[in-house]
Design an enzyme around this catalytic site. Structure first.
Site, PDB file in Angstrom:
ATOM      1  N   ASP A 181      -5.765  18.655 -43.176  1.00 52.68           N
ATOM      2  CA  ASP A 181      -6.333  18.628 -44.025  1.00 52.68           C
ATOM      3  C   ASP A 181      -6.676  20.482 -44.708  1.00 52.68           C
ATOM      4  O   ASP A 181      -5.989  21.000 -44.118  1.00 52.68           O
ATOM      5  CB  ASP A 181      -7.942  18.059 -44.213  1.00 52.68           C
ATOM      6  CG  ASP A 181      -8.499  19.003 -45.036  1.00 52.68           C
ATOM      7  OD1 ASP A 181      -8.287  18.742 -46.333  1.00 52.68           O
ATOM      8  OD2 ASP A 181     -10.081  18.432 -44.857  1.00 52.68           O
TER       9      ASP A 181
ATOM     10  N   ASP B 249     -11.944  17.114 -42.314  1.00 49.46           N
ATOM     11  CA  ASP B 249     -13.696  17.341 -41.569  1.00 49.46           C
ATOM     12  C   ASP B 249     -14.914  16.453 -42.326  1.00 49.46           C
ATOM     13  O   ASP B 249     -16.219  16.064 -42.061  1.00 49.46           O
ATOM     14  CB  ASP B 249     -14.151  18.808 -42.172  1.00 49.46           C
ATOM     15  CG  ASP B 249     -14.033  19.536 -43.304  1.00 49.46           C
ATOM     16  OD1 ASP B 249     -13.238  18.574 -43.897  1.00 49.46           O
ATOM     17  OD2 ASP B 249     -14.197  20.114 -44.059  1.00 49.46           O
TER      18      ASP B 249
ATOM     19  N   GLU C  31       7.139   6.573   2.789  1.00 49.88           N
ATOM     20  CA  GLU C  31       5.854   6.071   3.540  1.00 49.88           C
ATOM     21  C   GLU C  31       7.023   4.949   3.881  1.00 49.88           C
ATOM     22  O   GLU C  31       7.453   4.186   4.570  1.00 49.88           O
ATOM     23  CB  GLU C  31       4.945   5.966   2.683  1.00 49.88           C
ATOM     24  CG  GLU C  31       4.421   7.520   3.055  1.00 49.88           C
ATOM     25  CD  GLU C  31       2.833   7.372   1.906  1.00 49.88           C
ATOM     26  OE1 GLU C  31       2.304   8.536   1.987  1.00 49.88           O
ATOM     27  OE2 GLU C  31       2.675   6.265   1.149  1.00 49.88           O
TER      28      GLU C  31
ATOM     29  N   ASN D 127       5.304   8.820  -0.891  1.00 51.55           N
ATOM     30  CA  ASN D 127       5.930   6.486  -1.437  1.00 51.55           C
ATOM     31  C   ASN D 127       7.108   6.283  -0.971  1.00 51.55           C
ATOM     32  O   ASN D 127       7.237   5.561  -0.159  1.00 51.55           O
ATOM     33  CB  ASN D 127       5.446   6.421  -2.516  1.00 51.55           C
ATOM     34  CG  ASN D 127       3.765   6.443  -3.060  1.00 51.55           C
ATOM     35  OD1 ASN D 127       2.940   6.682  -2.354  1.00 51.55           O
ATOM     36  ND2 ASN D 127       2.938   5.481  -4.244  1.00 51.55           N
TER      37      ASN D 127
ATOM     38  N   GLU E  39      -2.746   5.548  -4.198  1.00 51.10           N
ATOM     39  CA  GLU E  39      -3.550   4.990  -4.453  1.00 51.10           C
ATOM     40  C   GLU E  39      -4.569   6.225  -4.789  1.00 51.10           C
ATOM     41  O   GLU E  39      -5.940   5.710  -5.857  1.00 51.10           O
ATOM     42  CB  GLU E  39      -4.916   4.955  -3.386  1.00 51.10           C
ATOM     43  CG  GLU E  39      -3.746   3.182  -2.439  1.00 51.10           C
ATOM     44  CD  GLU E  39      -2.331   2.865  -1.854  1.00 51.10           C
ATOM     45  OE1 GLU E  39      -2.448   2.602  -1.594  1.00 51.10           O
ATOM     46  OE2 GLU E  39      -2.078   4.446  -1.655  1.00 51.10           O
TER      47      GLU E  39
ATOM     48  N   ASP F  33     -12.151  11.817 -44.363  1.00 50.90           N
ATOM     49  CA  ASP F  33     -10.778  11.918 -43.542  1.00 50.90           C
ATOM     50  C   ASP F  33     -10.696  10.967 -42.482  1.00 50.90           C
ATOM     51  O   ASP F  33      -9.656  10.512 -41.721  1.00 50.90           O
ATOM     52  CB  ASP F  33     -10.518  13.086 -43.273  1.00 50.90           C
ATOM     53  CG  ASP F  33     -10.217  14.056 -44.019  1.00 50.90           C
ATOM     54  OD1 ASP F  33      -9.356  14.659 -44.463  1.00 50.90           O
ATOM     55  OD2 ASP F  33     -11.348  15.668 -44.226  1.00 50.90           O
TER      56      ASP F  33
ATOM     57  N   VAL G 101       0.627  -0.693   0.397  1.00 44.82           N
ATOM     58  CA  VAL G 101      -0.112   0.394  -0.080  1.00 44.82           C
ATOM     59  C   VAL G 101       1.126   0.834   0.145  1.00 44.82           C
ATOM     60  O   VAL G 101       0.258   2.281  -0.386  1.00 44.82           O
ATOM     61  CB  VAL G 101      -0.672   0.265   1.679  1.00 44.82           C
ATOM     62  CG1 VAL G 101      -1.632   1.755   1.379  1.00 44.82           C
ATOM     63  CG2 VAL G 101      -2.074  -1.380   1.007  1.00 44.82           C
ATOM     64  N   ALA G 102       2.265   1.290   0.409  1.00 48.51           N
ATOM     65  CA  ALA G 102       3.053   2.392   0.707  1.00 48.51           C
ATOM     66  C   ALA G 102       3.499   2.310  -0.669  1.00 48.51           C
ATOM     67  O   ALA G 102       3.498   3.492  -1.461  1.00 48.51           O
ATOM     68  CB  ALA G 102       4.151   2.057   2.163  1.00 48.51           C
TER      69      ALA G 102
ATOM     70  N   ASP H  12      -2.314  13.925  -0.009  1.00 53.65           N
ATOM     71  CA  ASP H  12      -1.235  13.838  -1.563  1.00 53.65           C
ATOM     72  C   ASP H  12      -2.499  14.565  -3.259  1.00 53.65           C
ATOM     73  O   ASP H  12      -1.719  14.538  -3.154  1.00 53.65           O
ATOM     74  CB  ASP H  12      -1.212  12.547  -1.966  1.00 53.65           C
ATOM     75  CG  ASP H  12       0.538  11.713  -1.081  1.00 53.65           C
ATOM     76  OD1 ASP H  12       1.020  13.087  -0.690  1.00 53.65           O
ATOM     77  OD2 ASP H  12       0.811  10.979  -0.815  1.00 53.65           O
TER      78      ASP H  12
END
Length: 912
Positions: free
Chosen positions: A331, A633, A702, A699, A299, A637, A294-295, A732
């Protein structure tokens, strides 16, 4: 659509009108009701198959298949399992499992909301194929939904109508159509009911095609192909077969997700293995390893990416660029130009008379208009088109009829002529329509007691029929010198890419002259030069793209001379010898020759090209490693738009097929919006890198304490998985969003394009993540273990409920939150000092950082949150220490920037 589709009979263009009805099983009165039902059952509705829309539940479900989402769902499931297997059960494990699941749901909700909003916007743009048409059935003229047309129906065509199916013309009265949506050629083309030799379908002058429109005249035609069997449908199928290309950013984000997820799993497994010898239970070790994972997994990153890209989309929308989901192949008609023919020069008596103003709005003037007013009056009388003023604030002047004639009416108004009054003063009594053999159009008018023929047409053909000349009110014989001057003037105008018409008149004895009489012994008045003018903002936009290192290649269905003239006007071509390649030459090239052609540094124009040619060119450019953006257009194309890395369609004038195939829609149809979108796109990419550095350095901060505790033998984690989730979502995401909203840097368009091989996680980005994250990790480790060590309590005596441990983990979480606030300031610039940028120049970032600190304060002091996060209240001294440690990353990064500035300035011998 159901049933077998009608198909183009290759013999239809060859047949005389009478045999066309027999071949298609119909008559001049149209089809009876019974046959209509049978053919509708056999051939199906006259519709193109729409791209399938995913159900809402499927769209929502795909949000849970993202790699980060899968990793977190698995982690949550394992945590729920661990909670069930624990004895006694730890409520903290359950809270962790629920928290991880909530993160997954939050990310999925944000991603779904962005995708759903973009899809609804795209659906609102679908409006190309005409909804109704006029048809004869059983001799009765009906107005029906276009989807009910079947092969054999007799369709009634009038100026302004959109063609609803592929039809063989059986009756034509000055009928001209605009085939630009299929061919890309801007000039209207005449249609005839006469048989023509077999050849490519789009070159058959006695056929009209779905998706085009009637410019002038009227006629009737028999439907021979509907729905997907039409030429429009053929191009639609070609576009549908082209795979949707992922953008470079999508590919890089996917690659990043795989690497981060792999690293998280590997390090989590390693930490599990390292702690096995400690004798802890398998469940406890699993929960610990999940904390490490998880660190490492950011997330909040999916939500941050979704919202940050949405911010970029909104900014682009303000610049008239809508994102549905670099080399630019552009074009010409409608993108670089306005798709509105405009007279720019009038020539008479050896003198040019420039005309100001562009488009169909009659604002502007003709320089020294008096000598050419008669020329413009005669040209205006010889027109069937009509100018239509706007009826609402969002409408524009438009032309009903031939665009060339519309341009003549506009220039007459600019010269001060009231063509309504002129038409009333000289009513038309007869007309000899334009045809491709004579290349002339003649109208006869009653002027008082006399009659006058007004003639306009190709300069060569008309000049050959002139015997006199009238310039500046003086009439005389047309001498050889005069003829030479007219030819030279016409050539000069044509060399500028102008379409040139000559204008003449003559007196007649009566209202019904023979055509030969009306078009002989003419008096020449002069020449008119017109073009589809470049949009005024395009030249600057092309210059900006050039400065940014973007190569621009014009790809058009128009004539090479016309294409080159427009390319020179807007700055795509500046050299005297551009490389002009036609579709016929492309057909003769193999892939190796095409690759060599595209590798040449010369300015390149591709003219008279088909949809297949455009696809082939895009593929060849991508083979060379180019990031290719294609603009267009028309339906022709669409295949290239879909196959390109970035397909850019026109929103105002573009076809439905083009908009469906594109990933970006220009709401104002202007190439300048592409340059603005590139600038914003580069800014978005830079901002993504900024918040990646911000998020991943967090991260590292952590993970560092967790690894340190493992290797020094501390039995508990310095920061729990639930605390990490709180940091990632509370401290974060919002600052990362604020970083994603940073404005483009001033020199962003002066930098060369990035290499296609350059990654989001370049060496410089990874180095900065490790630099800032390492400083954070050292600071957090220092404050955590200092607090543990100063208590004098042995490591083995600590439990999760111990007050000193709870204070230490609160210090660790607070240290990460405060250091991240200062890191967010540091990453705003790569080299420039934050003091020069301005500490207060991004108030949203300061507010987001303040919010994160406020969340941390609440976690520290509010009892309910203390129970969830296992924290304790901090005193003023603790906050002062954390603030001091938090500034270290900012101060260190300022030192790094100063060193980079000095190093960059050293070779130049100047100061930064």
């Amino acid at each position: 659509m159901s049933g077998e589709q009608a198909s183009t009979d290759p013999l239809v263009p060859d047949l005389p009108v009478g045999e066309v009805f027999t071949a298609l099983g119909t008559s001049r009165r149209g089809l009876p009701t019974a046959q209509v039902r049978a053919r509708l059952e056999k051939y199906g509705s006259n519709e193109l198959p729409r791209a399938g829309r995913r159900a809402v539940w499927r769209q929502l479900g795909t949000q849970f298949t993202d790699l980060f989402a899968v990793v977190l769902i698995v982690a949550s499931g394992i945590t729920f399992l661990a909670y069930g297997l624990e004895e006694p059960r730890d409520i903290g494990t359950f809270q962790l499992a629920v928290a991880i699941l909530c993160v997954v749901v939050l990310n999925a909700t944000i991603g779904f909301a962005q995708e759903y909003s973009a899809e609804r916007t795209a659906q609102a743009l679908e409006a190309m194929v005409p909804h109704t048409c006029r048809v004869l059935r059983r001799g009765e003229r009906l107005e029906l939904p276009a989807r009910e047309l079947v092969p054999g129906d007799v369709v009634v065509l009038e100026a302004g109508d959109a063609v609803s199916a592929d039809c063989r013309v059986v009756e034509a009265h000055e009928l001209t159509v605009n085939n630009a949506p299929l061919t890309g050629e801007s000039n209207a083309v005449g249609r005839t009911a006469d048989p023509v030799a077999a050849g490519p379908p789009l070159e058959a002058r006695n056929c009209v095609f779905m998706g085009t429109d009637v410019v002038a005249g009227s006629g009737r035609a028999v439907v021979f192909a509907t729905g997907a069997a039409t030429e429009f449908g053929r191009i639609y199928r070609l576009a549908a077969a082209a795979p949707r290309q992922k953008t470079p950013l999508q590919l890089q984000v996917a690659s990043m997700a795989r690497r981060v997820a792999g690293a998280a799993l590997a390090i989590g497994a390693l930490m599990f293995a390292v702690r096995v010898p400690t004798g802890e239970s398998v469940v406890t070790l699993f929960v610990f390893a999940l904390g490490v994972m998880v660190a490492l997994v950011p997330e909040g990153l999916p939500a941050t990416l979704s919202v940050s890209l949405a911010i970029g989309v909104r900014r682009m929308a303000r610049r008239h660029a809508l994102i549905k989901q670099l080399l630019v192949c552009t074009d010409k008609t409608g993108t670089l130009t306005q798709a509105e023919m405009t007279v720019t020069q009038v020539w008479a008596g050896g003198a040019p008379h420039p005309v100001s103003g562009v488009g169909y709005e009659p604002s502007g003037e003709v320089a020294d208009a008096a000598p050419v007013r008669e020329l413009l009056r005669v040209a205006g009388l010889c027109c069937n088109a009509r100018l239509v003023p706007p009826t609402g604030p969002r409408e524009h002047w438009r032309v009903l009829g031939d665009t060339t004639e519309g341009a003549l009416l506009v220039v007459a108004a600019k010269a001060g002529l009231d063509m309504g009054a002129e038409d009333a003063a000289a009513p038309r009594v007869t007309e000899f329509p334009f045809d491709s053999d004579r290349k002339l159009m003649t109208t006869v008018h009653k002027t008082g007691a006399d009659y006058q023929a007004c003639v306009k047409g190709a300069p060569g053909e008309l000049l050959a029929r002139c015997t006199d000349v009238e310039w500046d009110g003086r009439r005389g014989l047309l001498t050889a010198a005069d003829r030479a001057a007219v030819v030279a003037a016409g050539d000069a105008l044509a060399s500028q890419g102008l379409r040139v018409l000559a204008v003449a008149w003559r007196e007649l004895d009566g209202p019904r002259p023979a055509q030969e009489e009306a078009e002989s012994a003419l008096t020449l008045l002069g020449l008119v030069g017109m073009l589809d003018p470049p949009r005024p903002e395009v030249t600057d936009a092309v210059a900006v793209c050039r400065r940014a290192g973007i190569r621009i290649v014009m790809v058009t269905g128009d004539h090479p001379l016309t294409g080159e003239a427009v390319a020179r006007r807007v700055g795509i071509v500046r050299r005297p010898d551009p490389l002009v390649v036609t579709g016929a030459r492309l057909d003769a090239m193999d892939d190796e020759a095409l690759d060599s052609l595209l590798a040449e540094p010369s300015e390149l124009l591709l003219c008279r090209v088909s949809p297949e040619h455009k696809m082939r060119v895009v593929t060849a450019l991508q083979r060379r490693g180019e990031v290719v953006a294609v603009t267009g257009d028309g339906a022709n194309d669409a295949p290239a738009l879909k196959h390109a890395d970035i397909g850019v369609a026109m929103g105002a004038s573009g076809t439905d097929v083009a908009r469906e195939a594109a990933s970006m829609v220009l709401l104002d149809d202007s190439f300048a919006s592409i340059a603005a979108a590139v600038r914003l796109g580069r800014s978005v990419y830079q901002n993504i890198r900024k918040f990646l550095i911000y998020v991943f350095s967090s991260n590292i901060g952590e993970l560092g304490p967790i690894l340190a505790a493992t290797f020094v033998g501390f039995p508990l984690v310095p920061i729990s998985a639930v605390q990490i989730l709180a940091i990632d979502l509370g401290s974060d995401v919002m600052p990362a969003l604020a970083l994603g909203a940073e404005r483009p840097e001033p020199d962003v368009m002066d930098r060369p394009p990035r290499s296609r091989r350059e990654r989001l996680f370049s060496a410089a980005v990874v180095g900065r993540i490790l630099f800032l994250g390492g400083i954070q990790a050292l600071g957090v480790c220092a404050v955590f273990f200092w607090h543990i060590h100063s208590s004098g309590i042995p490591f083995d005596d600590f439990t999760e409920d111990h007050p000193v441990y709870r204070e230490a983990v609160t210090l660790a979480q607070g240290g990460i939150v405060l250091s991240q606030f200062f890191v967010s300031l540091a990453v705003r610039t790569e080299r420039q000092s934050i003091l020069r940028t301005g500490l207060l120049s991004n108030p949203a970032l300061l507010a987001a950082g303040g919010f994160g600190v406020a969340v941390m304060v609440a976690i520290s002091y509010l009892p309910p949150l203390q129970a969830v996060f296992n924290t304790a209240p901090l005193d003023a001294a603790d906050w002062a220490v954390l603030a001091g440690l938090g500034t270290l990353p900012l101060l260190a990064d300022e030192g790094r920037k100063a060193w980079l500035r000095r190093r960059a300035a050293r070779p130049k011998g100047g100061s930064p």
